[in-house]
Scaffold this motif. Structure first.
Motif, mmCIF file in Angstrom:
data_model
loop_
_atom_site.group_PDB
_atom_site.id
_atom_site.type_symbol
_atom_site.label_atom_id
_atom_site.label_comp_id
_atom_site.label_asym_id
_atom_site.label_seq_id
_atom_site.Cartn_x
_atom_site.Cartn_y
_atom_site.Cartn_z
ATOM 1 N N ALA A 111 1.004 -1.228 0.004
ATOM 2 C CA ALA A 111 -0.018 0.118 -0.101
ATOM 3 C C ALA A 111 0.837 1.207 -0.231
ATOM 4 O O ALA A 111 0.474 2.414 -0.551
ATOM 5 C CB ALA A 111 -1.000 0.059 1.365
ATOM 6 N N GLU A 112 1.959 0.945 0.746
ATOM 7 C CA GLU A 112 2.875 2.438 1.011
ATOM 8 C C GLU A 112 3.651 2.593 -0.770
ATOM 9 O O GLU A 112 3.626 3.761 -0.991
ATOM 10 C CB GLU A 112 4.019 1.922 1.877
ATOM 11 C CG GLU A 112 3.372 2.037 3.240
ATOM 12 C CD GLU A 112 4.653 1.900 4.084
ATOM 13 O OE1 GLU A 112 5.625 1.298 3.975
ATOM 14 O OE2 GLU A 112 4.196 2.063 5.599
ATOM 15 N N LYS A 113 3.750 1.471 -1.110
ATOM 16 C CA LYS A 113 4.441 1.557 -2.543
ATOM 17 C C LYS A 113 3.385 2.232 -3.670
ATOM 18 O O LYS A 113 3.749 3.181 -4.548
ATOM 19 C CB LYS A 113 4.756 0.471 -3.114
ATOM 20 C CG LYS A 113 6.140 -0.314 -2.634
ATOM 21 C CD LYS A 113 6.478 -1.550 -3.165
ATOM 22 C CE LYS A 113 7.984 -2.152 -2.691
ATOM 23 N NZ LYS A 113 8.185 -3.442 -3.269
ATOM 24 N N ILE A 114 2.287 1.570 -3.513
ATOM 25 C CA ILE A 114 0.947 2.264 -4.263
ATOM 26 C C ILE A 114 0.940 3.824 -3.947
ATOM 27 O O ILE A 114 0.699 4.655 -5.004
ATOM 28 C CB ILE A 114 -0.079 1.538 -4.140
ATOM 29 C CG1 ILE A 114 0.091 -0.012 -4.539
ATOM 30 C CG2 ILE A 114 -1.258 2.119 -4.988
ATOM 31 C CD1 ILE A 114 -1.181 -0.706 -4.562
ATOM 32 N N ALA A 115 0.881 4.288 -2.824
ATOM 33 C CA ALA A 115 0.807 5.415 -2.298
ATOM 34 C C ALA A 115 1.867 6.280 -2.937
ATOM 35 O O ALA A 115 1.695 7.656 -3.196
ATOM 36 C CB ALA A 115 0.806 5.640 -0.757
ATOM 37 N N ALA B 283 -4.928 7.030 -14.353
ATOM 38 C CA ALA B 283 -3.970 6.304 -13.472
ATOM 39 C C ALA B 283 -4.145 6.577 -11.848
ATOM 40 O O ALA B 283 -4.135 5.533 -11.077
ATOM 41 C CB ALA B 283 -2.456 6.710 -13.925
ATOM 42 N N ALA B 284 -4.459 7.803 -11.497
ATOM 43 C CA ALA B 284 -4.632 8.174 -10.302
ATOM 44 C C ALA B 284 -5.960 7.340 -9.615
ATOM 45 O O ALA B 284 -6.011 7.035 -8.742
ATOM 46 C CB ALA B 284 -5.071 9.676 -10.059
ATOM 47 N N VAL B 285 -7.063 7.245 -10.643
ATOM 48 C CA VAL B 285 -8.135 6.704 -10.199
ATOM 49 C C VAL B 285 -8.008 5.183 -9.800
ATOM 50 O O VAL B 285 -8.347 4.304 -8.848
ATOM 51 C CB VAL B 285 -9.250 6.719 -10.961
ATOM 52 C CG1 VAL B 285 -10.481 5.805 -10.537
ATOM 53 C CG2 VAL B 285 -9.846 8.066 -10.893
ATOM 54 N N ALA B 286 -7.109 4.459 -10.643
ATOM 55 C CA ALA B 286 -6.678 2.856 -10.484
ATOM 56 C C ALA B 286 -5.908 2.927 -9.479
ATOM 57 O O ALA B 286 -6.243 1.865 -8.550
ATOM 58 C CB ALA B 286 -6.136 2.379 -11.835
ATOM 59 N N ALA C 148 -4.155 -6.221 -8.456
ATOM 60 C CA ALA C 148 -3.515 -6.398 -9.594
ATOM 61 C C ALA C 148 -3.889 -5.756 -10.827
ATOM 62 O O ALA C 148 -3.255 -5.299 -11.624
ATOM 63 C CB ALA C 148 -2.829 -7.938 -9.763
ATOM 64 N N ILE C 149 -5.157 -5.892 -11.002
ATOM 65 C CA ILE C 149 -5.995 -5.438 -12.256
ATOM 66 C C ILE C 149 -5.872 -4.160 -12.109
ATOM 67 O O ILE C 149 -5.822 -3.392 -13.220
ATOM 68 C CB ILE C 149 -7.861 -5.993 -12.195
ATOM 69 C CG1 ILE C 149 -7.613 -7.568 -12.175
ATOM 70 C CG2 ILE C 149 -8.418 -5.269 -13.042
ATOM 71 C CD1 ILE C 149 -9.107 -8.121 -11.985
ATOM 72 N N GLU C 150 -6.137 -3.400 -10.968
ATOM 73 C CA GLU C 150 -6.123 -2.026 -10.964
ATOM 74 C C GLU C 150 -4.847 -1.450 -11.205
ATOM 75 O O GLU C 150 -4.425 -0.412 -11.929
ATOM 76 C CB GLU C 150 -6.478 -1.488 -9.555
ATOM 77 C CG GLU C 150 -8.025 -1.752 -8.933
ATOM 78 C CD GLU C 150 -8.834 -0.863 -9.990
ATOM 79 O OE1 GLU C 150 -8.611 -0.124 -10.694
ATOM 80 O OE2 GLU C 150 -10.107 -1.451 -10.151
ATOM 81 N N LEU C 151 -3.598 -2.084 -10.721
ATOM 82 C CA LEU C 151 -2.360 -1.620 -10.901
ATOM 83 C C LEU C 151 -2.048 -1.726 -12.644
ATOM 84 O O LEU C 151 -1.229 -0.977 -13.115
ATOM 85 C CB LEU C 151 -1.490 -2.476 -10.207
ATOM 86 C CG LEU C 151 -1.364 -2.056 -8.787
ATOM 87 C CD1 LEU C 151 -0.392 -3.082 -7.853
ATOM 88 C CD2 LEU C 151 -0.987 -0.678 -8.145
#
Length: 392
Positions: free
Chosen positions: A142-146, A337-340, A358-361
């Motif tokens: 989650a931190e990496k995604i953030a 991209a921000a929404v995903a 994974a689908i969202e990323l």
């Protein structure tokens, strides 16, 4: 190579032909450039001879498109070529040059690389759980995604600056008749563009002109005086003025210092301006929030320009070290991209199945890749290059 263009044994012109061998050319292919003498007739005549000899005219943006397809530049740099051609101010030219050098593209590619690593780790954990490949726990994921989301938002924050650099600031000058709207336009332009008269209703239509201040393009529009009138022509001018206000970035609400009329409400994009401050004062009715100017002497004009730039959030454009900013296409893809990424982060924090994350990323990665052309983007190439001038 110095030579001659000949038609029917008659010399058309003496020219210089420069040969560029692949891959060290603009397009990455073999190219020849012919430099002839200037004017209109000679280049047209030589081009006609070349086309008659079997060549064809390049399509809009074809050379830059070939450069992109041959790996000479990413899509952001290709778009910068057109930005350079269209630039009308020093700051716009500098921003386009920085993008052509790859500053924006590098930020996008670095972000894409981070997403690729994150997706690869997550999918490896999904496919081979027995190997114990865990992307540093759900919290770390989650931190990496953030972190990626923060970078996307930082890029989105340059959208306003990018639009200002490319399109300029749309400024509408409005107010009652005889408050000095046309005089202000003339002062800003440095020429007598609009007719100035003591007679109300002199300006009956919108007058649009452009000027450059602090390296930024201003699109100035003088409007008809806002008042009730029995004159059908003036009524049409007032109606056009009201419609124009809906599309302006900034509305300068002009009043006269000696007859100050405070509008009932001011929209966020409006600036209250007290004109004719060169007249004998004092002017007790003028509120502190109003900017005092004189269209006759130029008093207060620099302060007014600073306020316009500040109000649209463009003050960093005149002082920032970097001007590379996204355009409308980039903005749409980054928003997607921000929404995903936000969805992926929420899925991870709520301990949903990693396949959903994974689908969202993957969706975010696809949007980011489309910005630089690192994806299956054949369907968007026509859109990007259709705005180019012929050939380039």
């Amino acid at each position: 190579m110095l030579g001659k263009i000949v038609e029917n044994q008659a010399v058309v012109d003496q020219v210089l032909a420069t040969v560029f061998r692949a891959p060290s050319s603009y397009t990455g292919e073999d190219m020849v450039e012919i430099a002839c003498h200037g004017g209109i007739l000679l280049p047209s005549q030589i081009l006609e001879l070349i086309l008659r000899g079997g060549a064809r005219a390049a399509e809009p943006g074809e050379l830059t498109r070939r450069a992109f397809l041959n790996g000479k530049m990413d899509l952001t740099r290709a778009e910068a070529v057109m930005d350079i051609i269209r630039a009308r101010t020093p700051l716009a030219l500098r921003a386009a040059a920085e993008q052509l050098e790859g500053q924006l593209g590098k930020r996008i590619l670095d972000l894409r690389e981070q997403l690729i690593v994150t997706v690869a780790n997550l999918e490896a954990w999904i496919d081979f759980p027995e190997e114990g490949i865990d992307p540093a726990s759900g919290l770390r994921l989650a931190e990496k995604i953030a972190e990626c989301l923060d970078q996307v938002r930082a890029l989105l924050a340059t959208a306003t600056g990018g639009r200002i650099l490319r399109e300029g600031i749309r400024v509408a000058i409005v107010g009652r008749p005889n408050v000095g709207k046309s005089s202000l336009l003339n002062r800003l332009l440095g020429v007598d563009r609009a007719i100035v008269s003591d007679r109300p209703g002199t300006t009956r239509d919108t007058i649009e002109e452009t000027a450059c201040f602090q390296g930024i393009l201003f699109r100035l529009t003088d409007t008809a005086g806002l008042r009730e009138s029995d004159d059908s022509v003036e009524q049409e001018g007032v109606e056009r003025s009201r419609k124009l206000l809906q599309h302006a970035d900034i509305v300068l609400h002009i009043t006269a210092a000696d007859d100050f009329g405070i509008p009932e409400t001011l929209a966020p994009e409006e600036i209250l301006v007290a004109n004719k401050c060169d007249l004998p004062g004092p002017f007790p009715d003028i509120p502190p929030s109003a900017i005092r100017i004189s269209s006759l002497t130029g008093e207060g004009i620099p302060k007014l320009l600073d306020e316009i730039i500040r109000k649209v959030g463009g003050e960093h454009l005149t002082s920032g070290p970097s001007l590379a900013a996204i355009n409308a296409r980039h903005k749409a893809l980054l928003e997607s991209a921000a929404v995903a990424l936000e969805a992926a982060r929420e899925l991870t924090l709520s301990h949903q199945p990693p396949e959903l994350t994974a689908i969202e990323l993957r969706a975010a990665l696809d949007s980011i890749g489309r910005i630089v052309g690192a994806a299956d983007i054949e369907e968007i190439l026509g859109q990007v290059f259709s705005s180019f001038c012929i050939g380039k």
